[in-house]
Design an enzyme around this catalytic site. Structure first.
Site, PDB file in Angstrom:
ATOM      1  N   HIS A 116       0.840  -1.206   0.000  1.00  0.00           N
ATOM      2  CA  HIS A 116       0.000   0.000   0.000  1.00  0.00           C
ATOM      3  C   HIS A 116       0.878   1.260   0.000  1.00  0.00           C
ATOM      4  O   HIS A 116       0.632   2.196  -0.759  1.00  0.00           O
ATOM      5  CB  HIS A 116      -0.847   0.072   1.283  1.00  0.00           C
ATOM      6  N   LYS A 121     -18.164  -5.494   9.542  1.00  0.00           N
ATOM      7  CA  LYS A 121     -17.021  -6.405   9.534  1.00  0.00           C
ATOM      8  C   LYS A 121     -16.222  -6.229  10.819  1.00  0.00           C
ATOM      9  O   LYS A 121     -15.975  -5.096  11.238  1.00  0.00           O
ATOM     10  CB  LYS A 121     -16.138  -6.043   8.330  1.00  0.00           C
ATOM     11  N   ARG A 146      -1.988  -6.665  -8.222  1.00  0.00           N
ATOM     12  CA  ARG A 146      -0.856  -7.575  -7.985  1.00  0.00           C
ATOM     13  C   ARG A 146      -0.802  -8.698  -9.006  1.00  0.00           C
ATOM     14  O   ARG A 146       0.265  -9.240  -9.299  1.00  0.00           O
ATOM     15  CB  ARG A 146      -0.956  -8.215  -6.585  1.00  0.00           C
ATOM     16  N   SER A 169      -2.981  -7.670   3.245  1.00  0.00           N
ATOM     17  CA  SER A 169      -3.324  -7.472   4.667  1.00  0.00           C
ATOM     18  C   SER A 169      -3.789  -8.790   5.271  1.00  0.00           C
ATOM     19  O   SER A 169      -3.486  -9.088   6.428  1.00  0.00           O
ATOM     20  CB  SER A 169      -4.426  -6.418   4.804  1.00  0.00           C
TER      21      SER A 169
HETATM   22  O1  PNS Z   1      -8.594  -2.830   0.826  1.00  0.00           O
HETATM   23  P1  PNS Z   1      -9.830  -3.390   0.200  1.00  0.00           P
HETATM   24  O2  PNS Z   1     -10.613  -4.181   1.214  1.00  0.00           O
HETATM   25  O3  PNS Z   1      -9.531  -4.177  -1.044  1.00  0.00           O
HETATM   26  O4  PNS Z   1     -10.732  -2.132  -0.230  1.00  0.00           O
HETATM   27  C1  PNS Z   1     -12.014  -2.306  -0.775  1.00  0.00           C
HETATM   28  C2  PNS Z   1     -12.771  -0.971  -0.936  1.00  0.00           C
HETATM   29  C3  PNS Z   1     -12.799  -0.197   0.366  1.00  0.00           C
HETATM   30  C4  PNS Z   1     -12.093  -0.125  -1.993  1.00  0.00           C
HETATM   31  C5  PNS Z   1     -14.209  -1.329  -1.409  1.00  0.00           C
HETATM   32  O5  PNS Z   1     -14.738  -2.296  -0.552  1.00  0.00           O
HETATM   33  C6  PNS Z   1     -15.157  -0.129  -1.421  1.00  0.00           C
HETATM   34  O6  PNS Z   1     -15.027   0.744  -2.254  1.00  0.00           O
HETATM   35  N1  PNS Z   1     -16.121  -0.108  -0.473  1.00  0.00           N
HETATM   36  C7  PNS Z   1     -17.112   0.947  -0.347  1.00  0.00           C
HETATM   37  C8  PNS Z   1     -18.488   0.489  -0.836  1.00  0.00           C
HETATM   38  C9  PNS Z   1     -18.571   0.634  -2.350  1.00  0.00           C
HETATM   39  O7  PNS Z   1     -18.533   1.722  -2.877  1.00  0.00           O
HETATM   40  N2  PNS Z   1     -18.618  -0.512  -3.057  1.00  0.00           N
HETATM   41  C10 PNS Z   1     -18.562  -0.550  -4.505  1.00  0.00           C
HETATM   42  C11 PNS Z   1     -19.837  -1.043  -5.096  1.00  0.00           C
HETATM   43  S1  PNS Z   1     -19.696  -1.060  -6.850  1.00  0.00           S
END
Ligand code: PNS
Length: 159
Positions: free
Chosen positions: A17, A41, A90, A128
């Site tokens: 990150h 979560k 990745r 993570s």
């Molecule tokens: O580090 P991560 O867990 O891969 O991040 C995921 C994240 C936070 C980018 C994703 O879960 C997100 O954007 N969540 C907010 C809800 C949302 O907008 N979802 C997209 C629906 S199309």
């Protein structure tokens, strides 16, 4: 001012990150790190701990801001007046997962595009979730996380 959002769970932030944040900070005037605050979560670290670790890990990057958000990413992106969302890729599995999300987000907010940054090959195995799993077994995670995260883990889990 061109602003990008770097969103994630950061549970915890990894060196992968951090490298992406550093690279994005050169491409944009400001990078807002958006820490997802997902109450459904049960996270490994609290949002406050995640933000503190991000703050300590990015203190040498002057154009970075850290904020938590809940709800839709596109709403946070709009609130921050950002023109881009940065996501790291990745491998092909990341790409398969990220592409429809990027497309859905663009459909919801055409003013912002998702930009995929290829992670460094030496970071491609780092996640993570792998870090959390290794911590459970008190394995060595020194090369996988920024120094402040390493110190937090050593203190919290009495390695
Ligand atoms: O580090 P991560 O867990 O891969 O991040 C995921 C994240 C936070 C980018 C994703 O879960 C997100 O954007 N969540 C907010 C809800 C949302 O907008 N979802 C997209 C629906 S199309």
């Amino acid at each position: 001012m061109r602003i990008a959002v770097f969103p994630g769970s950061f549970d915890p932030v990894t060196v992968g990150h951090l490298d992406l944040i550093q690279r994005a900070s050169v491409m944009f005037d400001k990078v807002v790190i958006g820490v997802l605050n997902n109450s459904a979560k049960k996270p490994f670290c609290t949002v406050e701990q995640k933000m503190e670790m991000l703050k300590l890990s990015t203190q040498d990057i002057s154009n970075v801001e850290i904020e938590s958000f809940d709800g839709l990413l596109v709403d946070f992106v709009e609130k921050k007046n950002a023109v881009a969302v940065i996501r790291g890729i990745r491998n092909s599995m990341d790409f398969e997962y990220e592409l429809p999300l990027a497309q859905a987000n663009h459909k919801l907010n055409a003013n912002a595009d998702t930009i995929f940054l290829a992670t460094r090959p030496e970071h491609s195995y780092i996640s993570s979730s792998a870090v959390r799993e290794l911590i459970k077994y008190k394995a060595d995670i020194k090369d996988m996380v920024p120094e402040p995260v390493y110190r937090f883990v050593m203190d919290e889990f009495a390695y």
